[in-house]
Motif scaffolding. Structure first.
Motif, PDB file in Angstrom:
ATOM      1  N   ARG A  57      24.537  43.926  30.843  1.00  0.00           N
ATOM      2  CA  ARG A  57      24.516  44.845  32.006  1.00  0.00           C
ATOM      3  C   ARG A  57      25.400  46.252  31.862  1.00  0.00           C
ATOM      4  O   ARG A  57      24.797  47.390  32.019  1.00  0.00           O
ATOM      5  CB  ARG A  57      24.581  44.158  33.420  1.00  0.00           C
ATOM      6  N   GLY A  58      26.814  45.885  31.667  1.00  0.00           N
ATOM      7  CA  GLY A  58      27.675  46.862  31.641  1.00  0.00           C
ATOM      8  C   GLY A  58      27.387  48.003  30.224  1.00  0.00           C
ATOM      9  O   GLY A  58      27.188  49.160  30.590  1.00  0.00           O
ATOM     10  N   PHE A  59      26.933  47.473  29.182  1.00  0.00           N
ATOM     11  CA  PHE A  59      26.593  48.127  28.068  1.00  0.00           C
ATOM     12  C   PHE A  59      25.568  48.879  28.275  1.00  0.00           C
ATOM     13  O   PHE A  59      25.366  50.001  27.468  1.00  0.00           O
ATOM     14  CB  PHE A  59      26.438  47.030  26.666  1.00  0.00           C
ATOM     15  N   GLY A  69      33.484  38.172  34.784  1.00  0.00           N
ATOM     16  CA  GLY A  69      32.100  38.831  34.550  1.00  0.00           C
ATOM     17  C   GLY A  69      32.024  40.028  35.308  1.00  0.00           C
ATOM     18  O   GLY A  69      31.385  41.203  34.647  1.00  0.00           O
ATOM     19  N   GLY A  70      32.375  40.204  36.421  1.00  0.00           N
ATOM     20  CA  GLY A  70      32.353  41.529  37.046  1.00  0.00           C
ATOM     21  C   GLY A  70      33.273  42.627  36.509  1.00  0.00           C
ATOM     22  O   GLY A  70      32.672  43.690  36.502  1.00  0.00           O
ATOM     23  N   ALA A  71      34.486  42.125  36.088  1.00  0.00           N
ATOM     24  CA  ALA A  71      35.242  43.074  35.333  1.00  0.00           C
ATOM     25  C   ALA A  71      34.571  43.580  34.039  1.00  0.00           C
ATOM     26  O   ALA A  71      34.712  44.550  33.688  1.00  0.00           O
ATOM     27  CB  ALA A  71      36.613  42.450  35.183  1.00  0.00           C
ATOM     28  N   MET A  72      33.837  42.659  33.469  1.00  0.00           N
ATOM     29  CA  MET A  72      33.332  43.094  32.125  1.00  0.00           C
ATOM     30  C   MET A  72      32.307  44.233  32.213  1.00  0.00           C
ATOM     31  O   MET A  72      32.237  45.019  31.542  1.00  0.00           O
ATOM     32  CB  MET A  72      32.806  41.890  31.479  1.00  0.00           C
ATOM     33  N   ALA A  73      31.599  43.809  33.196  1.00  0.00           N
ATOM     34  CA  ALA A  73      30.368  44.668  33.328  1.00  0.00           C
ATOM     35  C   ALA A  73      30.682  46.011  34.195  1.00  0.00           C
ATOM     36  O   ALA A  73      30.604  46.919  33.477  1.00  0.00           O
ATOM     37  CB  ALA A  73      29.416  44.187  34.422  1.00  0.00           C
ATOM     38  N   ALA A  74      31.782  46.035  34.833  1.00  0.00           N
ATOM     39  CA  ALA A  74      32.301  47.511  35.403  1.00  0.00           C
ATOM     40  C   ALA A  74      33.021  48.077  34.207  1.00  0.00           C
ATOM     41  O   ALA A  74      32.902  49.333  34.217  1.00  0.00           O
ATOM     42  CB  ALA A  74      33.189  47.041  36.709  1.00  0.00           C
ATOM     43  N   ARG A  75      34.045  47.501  33.553  1.00  0.00           N
ATOM     44  CA  ARG A  75      34.777  48.083  32.300  1.00  0.00           C
ATOM     45  C   ARG A  75      33.690  48.717  31.347  1.00  0.00           C
ATOM     46  O   ARG A  75      33.565  49.790  30.944  1.00  0.00           O
ATOM     47  CB  ARG A  75      35.605  47.128  31.603  1.00  0.00           C
ATOM     48  N   LEU A  76      32.576  48.084  31.070  1.00  0.00           N
ATOM     49  CA  LEU A  76      31.934  48.452  29.758  1.00  0.00           C
ATOM     50  C   LEU A  76      30.820  49.687  30.393  1.00  0.00           C
ATOM     51  O   LEU A  76      30.451  50.489  30.016  1.00  0.00           O
ATOM     52  CB  LEU A  76      30.796  47.321  29.290  1.00  0.00           C
ATOM     53  N   GLY A  77      30.496  49.394  31.935  1.00  0.00           N
ATOM     54  CA  GLY A  77      29.589  50.246  32.536  1.00  0.00           C
ATOM     55  C   GLY A  77      30.489  51.638  32.625  1.00  0.00           C
ATOM     56  O   GLY A  77      29.875  52.933  32.108  1.00  0.00           O
TER      57      GLY A  77
END
Lengths: 257, 285
Positions: free
Chosen positions: B234-236, B128-136
């Motif tokens: 959050r990331g998006f 989840g953290g990786a998803m938010a960071a990547r999309l962010g």
């Protein structure tokens, strides 16, 4: 206005207003026609709404009021899917190229081809991508490098090749020379002109605050101030203008030239 | 100092109560609006997954990242959770001479609660953290805008496969956690504490029903939906450069973890209510 250059309008903007908070208007009644098949440069001081206007042309922002017709289609009322399909006619070079950082240079260019030309084989896609990279002036030895391994100028070339991948009818450049040294700036300006000349009928829109570049590459110039078009016309119109702010801006640009 | 009259005091108290009520309502309103936004985002994204073009390659890539690359940490956590839980339960049950029930108790606790919850927390933190960071990062570096301009729907390309991959992968990871945790329990109970192996397995088989395992796997899928929806949202919607990416990642992970723990209680109640209605004999235990 576009008729002044003897061509129809690729982008027509009528009384475009945009406010993010309902009080202050970033765009406050823009009326502009961008002529088809020409290079139009949109200039203005920082914070005058150039990027916001660009996002409206791209359909990334919805206007508060007003109308935007791009290539004969009103885009303000388009739904997500329709707009997504329509955008295949756009090519855009972002300020910092906006390359996908997990893909090599060639894969970045293959990406839009893979998305929209599913009839092609992988080899054909890579062939087109390599061709576009060569057209953009990137040396073949850099094709398989990741964006992080490329210089700023090389990244711009890859971004340009990616924007050209689908042979767009409307090419848009967002502050393409910001942050570049004079040599690279001239290289990018030349690239814009040569790219524009590649396909007949392509309309190019360059957003910049560099009037020198505007005079060098632009057939048509529009200057924004306080969310409105202060002046739109040919470079000669700008040189002949009596508007104080335009004269100041021109004086700096011509002096630099 | 002049003493306050009754009227003045009452006015002050009323004012304080009003202020507290308005503050509480504003916070609640914010939570409701944010929940609605995330739900709309998740529903749109899940629906978009079934639209063309299909994103099976991306789905497999994300399943590999969320699932395959989490196996080791999940197995390791499962092993020690199973062993530690068994030891605690063994110590308690020893007092009432009921050590033969350690196996089934651990099995029920792991499959119904700890398996899905701990797997959810671990995967939310890692993937989840990786998803938010990547999309962010993609948002602040205009890569998402680039996708849009290229005529690619960014939610369908970036978010949908991540959410579907999380929903599909979480039950698989929970299954691994359950299995390894029970292995840890067996290791401790039978090999270290020298409990009767036949009793361990017999009792566990007697008490543990397939519906208990299904309950945990179902919860895991829901947790997968929750953390992936929150973190991708959050990331998006990241704003503000590198600081914004850090903020999105932090908030995404924290919110996901809280959501998993809180929703676990409600899911447990809902599932038990469901079984109480569909299986009134209560054979499930």
């Amino acid at each position: 206005m576009a008729a002044a250059l003897g061509s129809e309008a690729a982008v027509e903007i009528k009384d475009l207003k945009k406010s993010f908070d309902g009080k202050d208007y970033v765009l406050n009644g823009i009326d502009l026609e961008i002529p088809k098949g020409r290079i139009t440069v949109i200039i203005g001081f920082s914070g005058t709404g150039k990027s916001v206007l660009l996002k409206h042309i791209l359909g990334l922002l919805k206007p508060t009021s007003g109308e935007i017709r791009v290539l004969g289609r009103e885009i303000g009322g388009m739904g997500v899917e329709e707009l997504t399909r329509f955008r295949q006619q756009y090519g855009m070079l972002f300020q910092y190229a906006a390359l996908f950082d997990d893909m090599s240079a060639v894969d970045n260019v293959v990406f839009p081809i893979r998305e929209h030309r599913r009839d092609l084989t992988k080899e054909q896609m890579r062939g087109i991508a390599r061709e576009k990279l060569k057209q953009s002036g990137l040396d073949e030895k850099h094709f398989d490098k990741l964006p992080a391994e490329l210089s700023g100028g090389m990244r711009k070339r890859v971004g340009l090749a990616r924007a050209l991948a689908l042979d767009p009818d409307l090419m848009i450049y967002d502050e393409p020379t910001t942050g570049l040294d004079p040599v690279l700036t001239e290289m990018v300006d030349n690239l814009i002109v040569s790219t524009h000349n590649l396909k007949q009928g392509t309309t190019s829109v360059v957003v910049s605050h560099d009037l020198y570049a505007a005079f060098r590459i632009g057939h048509y110039i529009a200057m924004l101030n306080n969310g409105k078009v202060l002046l739109a016309g040919t470079p000669q119109d700008f040189l002949d203008s009596e508007i104080e702010l335009v004269r100041k801006f021109v004086a700096k640009g011509v002096h630099k030239a | 100092m002049k003493a306050m009259t009754y009227g003045e005091l009452r006015g002050k108290v009323n004012h304080a109560i009003d202020g507290a009520a308005v503050f509480a309502w504003k916070r609640l309103e914010g939570v409701i609006l944010a929940t609605g936004e995330v739900m709309t985002f998740a529903i749109y994204s899940v629906r978009a997954f079934f639209a063309r073009p299909r994103r099976f390659d991306e789905l497999l890539n994300h399943m590999e990242f969320i699932g395959n690359k989490s196996v080791f940490i999940i197995a390791l956590s499962g092993l020690f959770t199973g062993a530690a839980l068994s030891y605690q339960i063994y110590l308690g049950f020893k007092l009432v001479n009921a050590t033969s029930l350690v196996g089934p108790t651990v099995a029920l606790g792991i499959t119904r609660e700890l398996g899905p919850v701990l797997t959810g927390l671990i995967v939310a933190a890692r993937a989840g953290g990786a998803m938010a960071a990547r999309l962010g990062t993609m948002r602040v570096s205009e890569q998402i805008d680039a996708l849009e301009v290229m005529g690619v729907e960014p939610r369908q390309y970036l978010v949908s496969p991540r959410i579907v991959a999380s929903v599909l992968t979480m039950p698989l990871l929970t299954g691994i956690f359950d299995f390894v945790a029970m292995f840890g329990s067996w290791l401790l109970c039978v090999q270290v504490l020298e409990m009767d192996e036949a009793a361990f397995f017999d009792r566990t088989q007697l008490w543990l029903q397939p519906s208990h395992i299904n309950e945990g796997l179902f919860k895991a899928a829901v947790f997968g939906l929750f953390f992936s929806a929150v973190c991708t949202h959050r990331g998006f919607t990241t704003k503000g450069g590198a600081a914004g990416v850090g903020n999105s990642t932090n908030r995404g992970v924290v919110l996901s973890m809280v959501l998993i723990i809180v929703s676990d209680f409600f899911l447990t109640s809902l599932i038990n209510f469901f079984y109480a209605v569909t299986d009134p004999t209560g054979g499930r235990g």
